[in-house]
Motif scaffolding. Structure first.
Motif, PDB file in Angstrom:
ATOM      1  N   LEU A 199      60.459  27.922  22.903  1.00 31.82           N
ATOM      2  CA  LEU A 199      61.691  28.485  23.443  1.00 31.82           C
ATOM      3  C   LEU A 199      62.362  27.500  24.397  1.00 31.82           C
ATOM      4  O   LEU A 199      63.580  27.334  24.390  1.00 31.82           O
ATOM      5  CB  LEU A 199      61.340  29.782  24.186  1.00 31.82           C
ATOM      6  N   ALA A 200      61.546  26.845  25.230  1.00 26.68           N
ATOM      7  CA  ALA A 200      62.124  25.906  26.186  1.00 26.68           C
ATOM      8  C   ALA A 200      62.688  24.686  25.472  1.00 26.68           C
ATOM      9  O   ALA A 200      63.655  24.082  25.923  1.00 26.68           O
ATOM     10  CB  ALA A 200      61.066  25.483  27.209  1.00 26.68           C
TER      11      ALA A 200
ATOM     12  N   GLY B 282      70.099  28.667  27.709  1.00 23.12           N
ATOM     13  CA  GLY B 282      70.422  29.730  28.664  1.00 23.12           C
ATOM     14  C   GLY B 282      69.643  30.997  28.370  1.00 23.12           C
ATOM     15  O   GLY B 282      69.074  31.627  29.274  1.00 23.12           O
ATOM     16  N   ILE B 283      69.598  31.392  27.102  1.00 23.56           N
ATOM     17  CA  ILE B 283      68.839  32.600  26.740  1.00 23.56           C
ATOM     18  C   ILE B 283      67.354  32.395  27.032  1.00 23.56           C
ATOM     19  O   ILE B 283      66.683  33.264  27.575  1.00 23.56           O
ATOM     20  CB  ILE B 283      69.049  32.932  25.249  1.00 23.56           C
ATOM     21  N   ALA B 284      66.876  31.204  26.677  1.00 21.05           N
ATOM     22  CA  ALA B 284      65.473  30.894  26.979  1.00 21.05           C
ATOM     23  C   ALA B 284      65.213  31.048  28.472  1.00 21.05           C
ATOM     24  O   ALA B 284      64.155  31.521  28.886  1.00 21.05           O
ATOM     25  CB  ALA B 284      65.136  29.479  26.527  1.00 21.05           C
ATOM     26  N   GLY B 285      66.209  30.665  29.289  1.00 21.31           N
ATOM     27  CA  GLY B 285      66.060  30.773  30.735  1.00 21.31           C
ATOM     28  C   GLY B 285      65.831  32.207  31.173  1.00 21.31           C
ATOM     29  O   GLY B 285      64.984  32.483  32.023  1.00 21.31           O
TER      30      GLY B 285
ATOM     31  N   ILE C 218      62.245  33.128  30.175  1.00 18.88           N
ATOM     32  CA  ILE C 218      61.236  32.467  30.999  1.00 18.88           C
ATOM     33  C   ILE C 218      61.244  33.049  32.412  1.00 18.88           C
ATOM     34  O   ILE C 218      60.207  33.272  33.021  1.00 18.88           O
ATOM     35  CB  ILE C 218      61.470  30.942  31.009  1.00 18.88           C
ATOM     36  N   GLY C 219      62.463  33.326  32.907  1.00 18.02           N
ATOM     37  CA  GLY C 219      62.569  33.905  34.247  1.00 18.02           C
ATOM     38  C   GLY C 219      61.875  35.254  34.360  1.00 18.02           C
ATOM     39  O   GLY C 219      61.420  35.647  35.429  1.00 18.02           O
TER      40      GLY C 219
ATOM     41  N   GLN D 150      58.710  32.236  37.668  1.00 25.52           N
ATOM     42  CA  GLN D 150      59.561  32.248  38.848  1.00 25.52           C
ATOM     43  C   GLN D 150      60.954  31.694  38.553  1.00 25.52           C
ATOM     44  O   GLN D 150      61.102  30.799  37.739  1.00 25.52           O
ATOM     45  CB  GLN D 150      58.900  31.450  39.971  1.00 25.52           C
ATOM     46  N   VAL D 151      61.953  32.240  39.217  1.00 29.19           N
ATOM     47  CA  VAL D 151      63.307  31.711  39.106  1.00 29.19           C
ATOM     48  C   VAL D 151      63.592  30.914  40.371  1.00 29.19           C
ATOM     49  O   VAL D 151      63.776  31.482  41.445  1.00 29.19           O
ATOM     50  CB  VAL D 151      64.339  32.848  38.971  1.00 29.19           C
ATOM     51  N   THR D 152      63.576  29.602  40.253  1.00 25.34           N
ATOM     52  CA  THR D 152      63.909  28.762  41.398  1.00 25.34           C
ATOM     53  C   THR D 152      64.840  27.667  40.910  1.00 25.34           C
ATOM     54  O   THR D 152      65.028  27.482  39.709  1.00 25.34           O
ATOM     55  CB  THR D 152      62.658  28.072  41.995  1.00 25.34           C
ATOM     56  N   SER D 153      65.393  26.943  41.853  1.00 24.49           N
ATOM     57  CA  SER D 153      66.313  25.886  41.460  1.00 24.49           C
ATOM     58  C   SER D 153      65.573  24.763  40.754  1.00 24.49           C
ATOM     59  O   SER D 153      66.164  23.948  40.087  1.00 24.49           O
ATOM     60  CB  SER D 153      67.040  25.344  42.690  1.00 24.49           C
TER      61      SER D 153
END
Lengths: 428, 394, 657
Positions: C379-380, C564-567, C570-571, C575-578
């Motif tokens: 996915l990534a 973007g969808i993969a994001g 995964i999020g 974790q969602v971080t910069s």
């Protein structure tokens, strides 16, 4: 936006006067260096500490400053780049000529700054729980040593939860490694068999937790109560707790006690599934005392309503106030005079009781164990009396013979067996 | 390779006045900075800034090496900082061992029974490795007691790694982007390996306190910083000379030809792989030496130093400075790293826009990133190219 | 301490019973209310401890006063406070900023006070488990299903022999079929552990054979627990599990250490003890005639000691082979803790019968984990497979597109509180946002660099660090929560060993959908045809009437949109971080390169190889995930040496060079 621009005004690294007027008798203003990463991977934890220092300095200036002088914050950004800690420490001490530094978070950043502090005889306050095995002449450790966090938490597991099988999960760096080495020795000492201790290390920011959580669940097949001691650092916790929740591991079945998860870390998590898991610290925001209520209120006013307080912030609070009192007592900001005035300094903890700075440069503080609540705060379920921080652990044979006493022995690494001072510098 | 390919033509320096000019400027720069430094009691330039300058010279040296391997030979290596780091670890091991040995011997000197060599070694190991929960001296520290052996390793380890890695990669004809990703994987593997605590180099903590030179502990850092500054300048000068000479002759022509069209050079009968291997290994060795000079000034080395991103930065410096011209690499490395330390060190004043205040610690990386884009788009030849353009215009 | 509390409690009970004898009327009054009884145990109730609370709970329940069980329930729920002035216990209820105190007996509100004026009693998890166990007999037949279920949980967490009888009684009355099965099962487990009748117990143990559940194995493993012992000869009475061979099962040194621990041998003299002894015997700068200066030589130290030994000043040294002889003279064996051969043999047989099944299941679980990791890598990397693999653009900002997708999901959740709807909104929105960003980037930057592929690397790297810092400036440095809806929250479990969290299954499904959609677009649509034409030969494609600019723009947008969808996906599990993008970028490039550039199947193959490989290495060394990653990268390096074009190499002209 108001607090943001205020921070912005204060956050410049060129020395800025935080209050308009400077008392006339101050030829040199008193400068406080703030050495916390504002960018890079550690910014996630350290930016808050910069903010709390700015708040404390502002409060002190409103109260009249120190020795009749206003304080000036000198903020620099070591950018989570360890060599930069050494470079900026030198810059702070020689170019900006600060009188004291509050800073560092990771062990490696502290070890990077140490040689420079000792060379130039600077003074630093280090606010984070750490692995111990160190006592520098020029550093005051206001965070917890292992005996003020890890050992009491393990005792709680053994005594109160009846855990017989331990999983020590950690991020692969020095604090978890050393802490786990101490805990393993301690557990073996307590009669836990070696095969009942499962150890695993993962990289920083690890996100693939499913196998590791399965391994921990599988420990239950031994028929003993399983408990997890987590030294997992930073954002890797998000994935870890999410996976615990997904696999339905409840705190009643397999309790997890974390040494690096506080209010700040929980604010990035959906805390619903975590309720009941534990954390061991010297401070929780939920501590029900009047000074803590004032501190939390002041912080929210300074930084924003949605911000939380945490243990390293209290460490800076105690450290800063002790330093102010030591400077007042010594009548000067001269490092050696302040150092000597620091020994025996007392200041009230936010959680009640009084913190004392010992001659080994570690604090006596109470140890608290909290259960995670659904709202991301902690229920304090256990609070000890003040425990003196131990620079050298008693549970590893090499360090059991070492002790630190800067007042009587004038040595931070004193071998009690041979009765000699191993070295005056610290072992960075 | 026949001897003739490597033999310098007569009057190498006179035919390359830019090399001479560069060396002259470097000497002038060194003299001026030294005269203003704290070590001579003037103190206009603080020791901390002198260290920054000395480190910047080392970065310039690895940038020159990178320019040779990329700008001249066309191999975009995203792994040269691995060699830099290995050099740093090499010198760091001796620095730590020797300093610790001094401390240990001093503390054991008062014991009623003199210590055996084994006891001294154990005490040193405990002192160095207790921080990672170990008391054994790993076998890779076998040479750490000897400066000579360790200096040899600084040359040999990066050189051998580059030789083996390059031989494998070039032999398989891995080129272009694939080679870049392969070199990136190499430095990633090395940094992951060193991150592990049990690999004998203290994991994430790395080796620290490297600014304290055993035997010179009585000297102030202002003096030591000055010595290292001189050593770095000398190394940069020699390295620059070596590479300028290497790329100027026939060897250089072949290397440039490989960059422009590898297949044609191969069809002309040149053994392309050998040329690439020589360039790759030589630059790796120079990178290792640069690292060995850099880390005693930085004071600490740890695996984060060789994470993939640092090597990408290296490529960016060279690109900004201008590829294919050695002084371009120097300009690029010096500009970006000095600007970086100016912004993060807080030298830059904030800009108040009225509605928003730009704090440079927050915005510096955005500026840097957009700067990369701008340079790539508008100045494909980098600052060096701009410089050339200005010089040749009249 | 325990002795003291036991004594004091015994005394208290004694006093109470005497009171009951001497003054019946008064005692009767007292017995109706709970508070006086609570006061007897005030100390334990105010600061409860797992070890001592069992007796307190039993005593409270045994007394039979009304409300005792209810008190314990509310105590467990942390609704009890103590007033420091008089030590009385109250139930606490929230009353705004204050706490309302409720009398434990009458249920009447007594006062509203500040939370700082009363001591909150927080029973910890250990104490709560004790309370739950004590309440089991009261809860097994409770009318509410949840309470009965909680009682069963309490039994499985802390099993006791006393629970057998009430559990057996409650089975017949249990209306709920699920709970009834569970009760029967727990009865089996309890019988295996504590059954009084030997035959019943053996039967229960045999019935647990083939059961792979953790509880069953836990019971059996407890029954077959062993300890290592040493003796001059094998004791007759012991229940021996197996005899250990020195050299195979344990080393010589371990064996000797066991002997020392058992008090059967003297510990060997350590070098530091030797040094200490020598130091005590320094006479005029000499030890046993050897000058102190020479003692930095280990041989000289032995010489000096032997000289002291001859002089009779110190005890003799152990002979070199003394340790070996001592070890040889003893037997080392594992002994069952439970000295009942019949039971241990039965339990061991039951355990052995599951060993094969467990190994198979563990393998199956490993395969599932590998599959899941592979789908995450896929996915990534899949967006990159298009931008890098098909177009040849090295987009270092790919990771930041993943991050943008994840932050889009976070922002959507700020506005839409319902997690399911917000997810449904976030997925297309993330695609649109990153599609837009990709198109903008392609138009502004990459378009100008198609002839200079390596420089796109630098430009996109610049964009990557700028985007990361921007995200930090906007969203702060702290990780942000992106919460999965409840239906994605749990796990799909086949048994106690094989299971996988639902979110990972969803990611797997998403990866499959992406694979299908991409293959369809590239192979079956006009756009796909044009994309392939443009990537193979832009000049020729343009002369056939295809607009390469437009195609490049759309392709890049597509690749970015997928990132973007993969994001979002995964999020949801991490974790969602910069900085989340940065942790995927190197891995993603390796996935694409290992798989083979220019082919979606290649990326799938690459992701599978890397995912399974990493899990495989982790399985060999479960305690060090970092080592697994290191070896995985090393493998990738070697793999590319031998297959430079990846697993699925393009052939012919399409391969280019």
């Amino acid at each position: 936006m108001t607090h943001r621009s205020l921070l912005a005004a204060l956050a410049t690294s060129t020395a800025l006067v935080a209050a308009p007027a400077i008392a006339q008798d101050c030829a040199d203003p008193i400068k406080v260096g703030v050495l916390h990463s504002l960018s890079g991977s550690m910014a996630i934890s350290e930016t808050t500490l910069r903010d709390v220092m700015l708040m404390l300095i502002e409060q002190q200036n409103e109260a009249g400053g120190v020795l009749g002088c206003q304080l000036e914050a000198v903020v620099v950004d070591p950018a989570s780049d360890w060599p930069l800690f050494a470079e900026l420490t030198r810059q702070l001490l020689t170019v900006d000529e600060v009188d004291v530094i509050f800073g560092a978070w990771t062990s490696v950043s502290r070890k990077s700054a140490l040689p420079v502090l000792e060379e130039l005889n600077g003074l630093m306050f280090y606010p984070v729980q750490y692995e111990g095995e160190e006592s520098s002449r020029n550093v005051f450790y206001t965070g917890a040593a292992p005996n003020q966090q890890a050992i009491p938490a393990v005792d709680y597991f053994l005594e109160e939860l009846g855990v017989e099988s331990f999983a020590l999960l950690g991020t692969d760096y020095v604090y978890p490694r050393t802490t786990n080495a101490i805990l393993e020795a301690y557990l073996l000492d307590k009669g836990i068999a070696a095969e009942d201790i499962f150890v695993n290390y993962t990289p920083f920011g690890h996100s693939d937790w499913s196998t590791i959580v399965s391994d921990v669940v599988a420990l239950g097949a031994g028929g003993k109560q399983v408990g997890v001691i987590s030294t997992i650092n930073g954002d890797a916790n998000v994935g870890f707790y999410t996976e615990l929740g997904a696999q339905g591991v409840s705190a009643a079945d397999i309790p997890v006690v974390a040494f690096s998860v506080g209010e700040e870390e929980l604010s990035g998590l959906d805390t619903g599934p975590l309720a009941g898991h534990l954390a061991a610290w010297n401070y929780f925001q939920s501590a029900d005392t009047e000074i803590n209520a004032d501190f939390v209120a002041a912080w929210k006013e300074f930084a924003g309503e949605d911000r939380v307080t945490n243990d390293p912030m209290e460490a800076h609070y105690i450290g800063f106030n002790m330093w102010v009192n030591a400077v007042e007592a010594a009548g000067t900001t001269d490092v050696d005079a302040v150092r000597e005035a620091m020994w025996g300094q007392e200041y009230p903890n936010l959680t009640g009781g009084t913190a004392v700075m010992n001659a080994n440069h570690h604090l006596s503080k109470p140890v608290l164990i909290g259960e995670i609540r659904e709202d991301g705060q902690f229920d304090i379920i256990s609070q000890t009396t003040e425990v003196p921080g131990d620079a050298w652990t008693d549970f590893l044979p090499e360090s059991a013979v070492l002790t630190s006493d800067w007042q009587a022995l004038e040595c931070g690494m004193y071998n009690t067996e041979t009765e000699t001072c191993v070295q005056l510098t610290s072992n960075y | 390779m026949a001897k003739t390919t490597l033999a310098p033509r007569k009057g190498f320096l006179s035919e390359n006045p830019s090399v001479l000019r560069f060396l002259g400027l470097l000497a002038l720069f060194t003299i001026i900075i030294s005269a203003l430094a704290e070590g001579f009691g003037v103190g206009v330039i603080s020791t901390s800034f002198l260290k920054v300058l000395g480190m910047t010279l080392c970065l310039c040296l690895i940038a020159v090496a990178m320019d040779v391997v990329w700008g001249y030979c066309g191999i975009l290596s995203l792994g040269h900082f691995a060699f830099f780091g290995l050099g740093g670890y090499g010198i760091g091991m001796w620095l730590m061992y020797a300093r610790t040995e001094g401390i240990v011997r001093e503390s054991l000197a008062n014991a009623p029974i003199p210590a055996t060599e084994g006891e001294v070694r154990d005490a040193i190991a405990t002192q160095i490795f207790s921080v990672v929960g170990s008391t054994e001296l790993p076998f890779i520290w076998g040479f750490a007691h000897s400066l000579t052996l360790q200096l040899l390793l600084i040359v040999l380890v990066p050189g051998l790694l580059a030789l083996v890695f390059g031989w494998l990669a070039f032999r398989s004809r891995v080129t272009g982007v694939y080679l870049s990703i392969l070199t990136q994987a190499m430095t990633l593997a090395l940094s992951l390996y060193l991150f592990q605590n049990d690999t004998g180099l203290r994991g994430n903590n790395g080796l620290s306190g490297l600014q304290n030179i055993p035997g010179l502990l009585h000297l102030p850092q202002s003096t030591i910083a000055l010595w290292f500054f001189w050593a770095s300048a000398l190394a940069l000068g020699l390295g620059y000379l070596l590479f300028a000479w290497l790329v100027s002759g026939k060897f250089g022509s072949v290397v440039r030809a490989i960059r422009d069209n590898e297949s044609r050079v191969r069809f002309l009968g040149y053994h392309v792989e050998s040329y690439k291997l020589v360039v790759f290994t030589a630059t790796a060795i120079v990178s290792g030496i640069a690292g060995a000079l850099y880390y005693p000034q930085a004071g600490i080395i740890n695996p984060a130093e060789i994470a993939p991103i640092t090597s990408i930065y290296l490529a960016v410096w060279v690109a900004i400075g201008g590829r294919g011209r050695l002084y371009g690499a120097v300009i690029g490395a010096a500009t970006v790293s000095l600007l970086s330390s100016w912004f993060t060190g807080g030298g830059a004043p904030n800009i108040n826009l009225g509605f928003y205040e730009i704090v440079w610690t927050d915005w510096w990386l955005v500026l840097l990133g957009l700067g990369f884009v701008a340079v790539t788009l508008f100045f494909p030849k980098g600052i060096g190219g701009l410089f050339d353009y200005l010089v040749r215009k009249p | 301490m325990p002795l003291r509390t036991v004594l004091s409690r015994a005394l208290a009970i004694l006093v109470l019973s005497m009171l009951a004898l001497t003054a019946p009327p008064r005692a009767a009054v007292a017995q109706d209310t709970l508070q006086p009884l609570l006061q007897q145990y005030a100390e334990e109730l105010a600061s409860p401890s797992r070890r001592s609370f069992g007796a307190v709970a039993d005593a409270l329940l045994a007394d039979g006063r009304p409300g005792a069980a209810d008190f314990l329930r509310r105590y467990e729920a942390r609704e009890v406070v103590q007033r420091p002035e008089d030590g009385l216990f109250f139930y606490a209820e929230d009353a705004g900023d204050l706490v309302r105190l409720i009398d434990v007996d009458t249920g009447a509100a007594v006062a509203d006070v500040s939370s700082r004026d009363v001591d909150q009693i927080r029973a910890n998890a250990g104490v709560r488990r004790v309370i739950a166990a004590a309440l089991v007999p009261f809860e097994l037949n409770a009318p509410e299903r949840a309470r009965r279920e909680a009682a069963l949980d309490a039994i499985s967490r802390s099993a006791e022999a006393s629970q057998i009888a009430p559990l057996a009684d409650s089975i017949a009355q249990e209306p709920d079929p699920d709970l009834k099965t569970r009760k029967e099962r727990l009865f089996l487990l309890l019988t295996a552990q504590f059954g009084a009748e030997r035959a019943e117990r053996l039967e229960a143990i045999a019935a647990l054979g083939g059961d792979t559940s953790i509880e069953a194995r836990g019971v059996l493993n407890q029954l077959t627990a062993t300890r290592t012992e040493v003796a001059p000869s094998l004791p007759e009475s012991a229940n021996i599990a197996r005899v250990l061979t020195v050299g195979e099962d344990l080393t010589q040194a371990e064996a000797y250490a066991d002997l020392v621990d058992a008090g059967l041998a003297e510990p060997a003299q350590t070098p530091s003890e030797l040094r200490a002894v020598l130091a005590e015997n320094i006479v005029d700068g000499r030890v046993g005639g050897v000058p102190v200066g020479r003692l930095s030589d280990p041989m000289a130290r032995i010489e000096a000691y032997e000289a002291l030994e001859d002089a009779g000043a110190v005890p003799p040294r152990a002979a070199p082979d003394e340790a070996a002889q001592a070890v040889a003279a003893h037997v080392f064996y594992d002994e069952y803790v439970l000295n009942d051969p019949e039971i241990t043999t039965a339990a061991q047989d039951a355990l052995d019968s599951t060993a094969q099944a467990i190994a198979t299941y563990q393998m199956a679980d490993l395969v599932l984990d590998g599959l899941s990791l592979a789908s995450i890598f896929f996915l990534a990397a899949i967006g990159l497979a298009i931008t890098f693999g098909v177009m040849g653009v090295i987009n270092m900002a790919h990771g930041e597109f993943i991050m943008m997708g994840a932050y889009t999901g976070y922002v959507v959740q700020l506005f839409i509180p319902d997690y399911t709807i917000s997810l449904l909104v976030a997925l297309p929105l993330a695609f649109l946002v990153t599609f837009g960003a990709g198109v903008a980037m392609e138009r502004a930057v990459i378009r100008h660099l198609y002839t200079r592929p390596l420089e796109t690397l630098l430009a996109t790297f610049g964009i990557s660090i700028a985007l990361q810092q921007l995200a930090k400036n906007i969203f702060g440095t702290q990780a942000r929560p992106l919460t999965a809806p409840d239906w994605l929250g749990g796990a799909i479990t086949f048994n106690d060993i094989v299971g996988i969290s639902t979110i990972r299954v969803a990611i797997f499904v998403l990866a499959l959908i992406f694979l299908g959609v991409l293959l369809y677009i590239l192979k079956r649509t006009r756009l796909g045809l044009e994309v392939r034409a443009v990537t193979q030969n832009p000049g020729m494609a343009a002369s056939m009437g295809i607009n390469p600019d437009r195609i490049n723009m759309l392709t890049f947008g597509l690749g970015s949109g997928i990132a973007g969808i993969a994001g979002v996906a995964i999020g949801l599990y991490a974790q969602v971080t910069s900085e989340m993008g940065a942790s995927y970028i190197v891995q993603s490039f390796m996935t694409v390169v290992v798989g083979g550039v220019g082919n979606v199947w290649g990326t799938l193959a690459g992701a599978s190889l890397i995912g399974f490989l990493q899990k495989g290495i982790e399985w060999f060394n479960p305690s060090n995930t970092l080592a697994a990653q290191t070896f995985m990268v090393l493998f990738v390096i070697l793999f590319i040496q031998f297959r430079p074009k990846g697993i699925v190499a393009l052939k012919g002209r399409a391969a280019g060079d």
